[in-house]
Design a protein around this motif. Structure first.
Motif, PDB file in Angstrom:
ATOM      1  N   THR A  37       0.918  -1.086   0.030  1.00 36.50           N
ATOM      2  CA  THR A  37       0.034   0.079  -0.055  1.00 36.50           C
ATOM      3  C   THR A  37       1.128   1.115  -0.048  1.00 36.50           C
ATOM      4  O   THR A  37       1.976   1.333   0.645  1.00 36.50           O
ATOM      5  N   TYR A  60       1.052   7.794 -10.265  1.00 30.94           N
ATOM      6  CA  TYR A  60       0.430   6.877  -9.846  1.00 30.94           C
ATOM      7  C   TYR A  60       0.250   5.547 -10.569  1.00 30.94           C
ATOM      8  O   TYR A  60       0.343   4.432 -10.351  1.00 30.94           O
ATOM      9  N   PHE A  97       1.616   1.805  -9.915  1.00 30.96           N
ATOM     10  CA  PHE A  97       0.795   0.687  -9.838  1.00 30.96           C
ATOM     11  C   PHE A  97       1.377  -0.366 -10.608  1.00 30.96           C
ATOM     12  O   PHE A  97       1.454  -1.566 -10.348  1.00 30.96           O
ATOM     13  N   HIS A 115      -0.666  -1.745  -5.172  1.00 34.81           N
ATOM     14  CA  HIS A 115      -2.156  -2.084  -5.410  1.00 34.81           C
ATOM     15  C   HIS A 115      -2.974  -1.577  -4.451  1.00 34.81           C
ATOM     16  O   HIS A 115      -4.458  -1.749  -4.841  1.00 34.81           O
ATOM     17  N   ARG A 116      -2.570  -0.897  -3.484  1.00 33.15           N
ATOM     18  CA  ARG A 116      -3.526  -0.185  -2.640  1.00 33.15           C
ATOM     19  C   ARG A 116      -2.828   1.383  -2.437  1.00 33.15           C
ATOM     20  O   ARG A 116      -1.722   1.600  -2.278  1.00 33.15           O
ATOM     21  N   TYR A 117      -3.708   2.277  -2.338  1.00 32.72           N
ATOM     22  CA  TYR A 117      -3.138   3.799  -1.962  1.00 32.72           C
ATOM     23  C   TYR A 117      -4.134   4.352  -0.978  1.00 32.72           C
ATOM     24  O   TYR A 117      -5.503   4.345  -1.032  1.00 32.72           O
ATOM     25  N   LEU A 138      -7.015   7.344  -9.037  1.00 31.68           N
ATOM     26  CA  LEU A 138      -6.379   6.206  -8.340  1.00 31.68           C
ATOM     27  C   LEU A 138      -7.487   5.002  -8.587  1.00 31.68           C
ATOM     28  O   LEU A 138      -6.986   3.865  -8.909  1.00 31.68           O
ATOM     29  N   TYR A 158      -6.428   0.745  -8.427  1.00 24.14           N
ATOM     30  CA  TYR A 158      -5.799   0.726  -6.909  1.00 24.14           C
ATOM     31  C   TYR A 158      -7.247   0.312  -6.210  1.00 24.14           C
ATOM     32  O   TYR A 158      -8.223   0.804  -6.396  1.00 24.14           O
ATOM     33  N   GLN A 159      -6.998  -0.507  -5.061  1.00 27.64           N
ATOM     34  CA  GLN A 159      -7.844  -0.433  -3.812  1.00 27.64           C
ATOM     35  C   GLN A 159      -7.511   0.784  -3.394  1.00 27.64           C
ATOM     36  O   GLN A 159      -6.356   1.006  -2.809  1.00 27.64           O
TER      37      GLN A 159
END
Ligand code: 5AD
Ligand code: SF4
Ligand code: FES
Length: 352
Positions: free
Chosen positions: A127, A138, A142, A147-149, A183, A188-189
């Motif tokens: 993250t 971004y 990725f 995979h998360r932000y 995002l 991204y999650q």
């Protein structure tokens, strides 16, 4: 089931009888149990740089704070911290920093992501929490494996936003929203959140924040109480603040209400809760949170990552925090999701 209305949210935020508040927490906990289970996922937090170009009025890392030694952790030290997380079977790490948007910084993070992925056999989830960045940055991060932000909106009320940030081109509310949209589009999650108990913040405005987060359809939420820092401009307005204990209760109520509103998201128990209540982070688990971020930052840097006062764990190291949090979580009867990414169930559903 029908969604909570603004009036109902305001009513829940205003609960004052202890038994009513406990009832709210219990209801949220039941929903957590049903929709995401009672496993707590650990995200090892690496605060890899405290260099920041922004000047948020509430934060100890703001560029205007000259009483702070600025640091950037070497790649080697980050990889050592990652190794602790990996060996400890934390599902994921969070790389957090102050905000700088230079090409050099973008390159560095990209390289770091690549090295972390290789060093952990692609097994650790990553993250990022590095503030507002151009969309192409971004995208590159990725592609490099994040995979998360996490990007908190801080408050969805624009008037309040400009009371807690300078009104200049570096702190534009619309830009932050645009970042959150990008995002999401990239894949991204996405996590967002607010600070609770800010000066000039009304209950109605907090209710609107919760509705804002629901409408934004985020996958993760991290929210915590505002805790003052004497070396920041917002400190001048401390006489407007409600007592710390009330800010704590209000933050816990927000967590519980959000669990009721957005059943399958990942909800973090913010470290700032523990700056007010020694068992704050555990109590949030009982009110609906399911994520905890043990600190993995090398001990010698921790004293210089003070976003707010009384930040816990500044004299401890990664191993101590691991043992400490394990005990804390177990004391409250929850189990820990070792070796799993613990992705947001909401994200998976959204992607289907
Ligand atoms: N009190 C509580 N939270 C704070 N943050 C920054 N300063 C403070 C403070 N004084 C939070 C912001 C930011 C996150 C990294 O830390 O919400 O998004
Ligand atoms: Fe910098 Fe983030 Fe602190 Fe704002 S909240 S001053 S962007 S570290
Ligand atoms: Fe860091 Fe307890 S969690 S010392």
């Amino acid at each position: 089931m029908k969604e909570l209305s603004r009036t109902e949210i305001i009513h829940l935020l205003s609960l004052s009888k202890r038994s009513d508040i406990e009832g709210l927490f219990k209801r949220a906990y039941e929903i957590k149990k049903e929709f995401v289970g009672t496993k707590v996922y650990f995200r090892g937090l690496i605060e890899f740089s405290n260099i920041c170009s922004k000047n948020c009025y509430y934060c100890g890392l703001r560029a205007g704070n000259k009483d702070l030694k600025r640091y950037e952790i070497s790649e080697k030290e980050v990889l050592e911290a990652v190794d602790i997380a990996w060996k400890s079977k934390y599902g994921s790490i969070v790389l957090q920093s102050g905000e700088i948007s230079t090409p050099d910084f973008a390159d560095k993070v990209e390289r770091l992501l690549d090295k972390i992925k290789k060093a952990t056999n692609n097994e650790i989830g990553i993250t990022l929490s590095c503030g507002e960045q151009p969309r192409d940055v971004y995208q590159r991060w990725f592609d490099a494996g994040a995979h998360r932000y996490l990007l908190r909106i801080e408050t969805s009320n624009q008037d309040l936003y400009y009371k807690i940030h300078p009104n200049d081109k570096d702190h534009i509310f619309g830009d932050r929203l645009e970042c959150l949209r990008s995002l999401k589009e990239i894949g991204y999650q996405v996590g967002s959140g607010i600070m609770v108990g800010l000066p000039f913040q009304s209950i109605e405005s907090i209710a609107d924040d919760l509705i804002f987060l629901r409408d934004l359809d985020v996958d993760m939420i991290g929210l915590g109480p505002y805790v003052e820092h004497s070396n920041t401009p917002l400190y001048e307005h401390r006489h407007y603040l409600i007592p710390k204990k009330d800010r704590f209760d209000l933050a816990l109520k927000c967590i519980a209400i959000l669990r009721i509103m957005m059943k399958d998201i990942n909800l973090a128990s913010a470290t700032a809760l523990q700056a007010i209540d020694e068992e704050g982070r555990e109590k949030a688990l009982m009110a609906g949170a399911n994520i905890i971020m043990p600190n993995l930052t090398p001990q010698k840097y921790r004293g210089d990552y003070l976003l707010y006062e009384d930040k816990p764990c500044t004299n401890e190291n990664a191993i101590q925090c691991k043992g400490c949090l394990e005990k804390r979580v177990q004391k409250y009867g929850e189990s820990i999701g070792y070796g799993e990414w613990g992705d947001s169930k909401h994200y998976k559903k959204r992607k289907k």
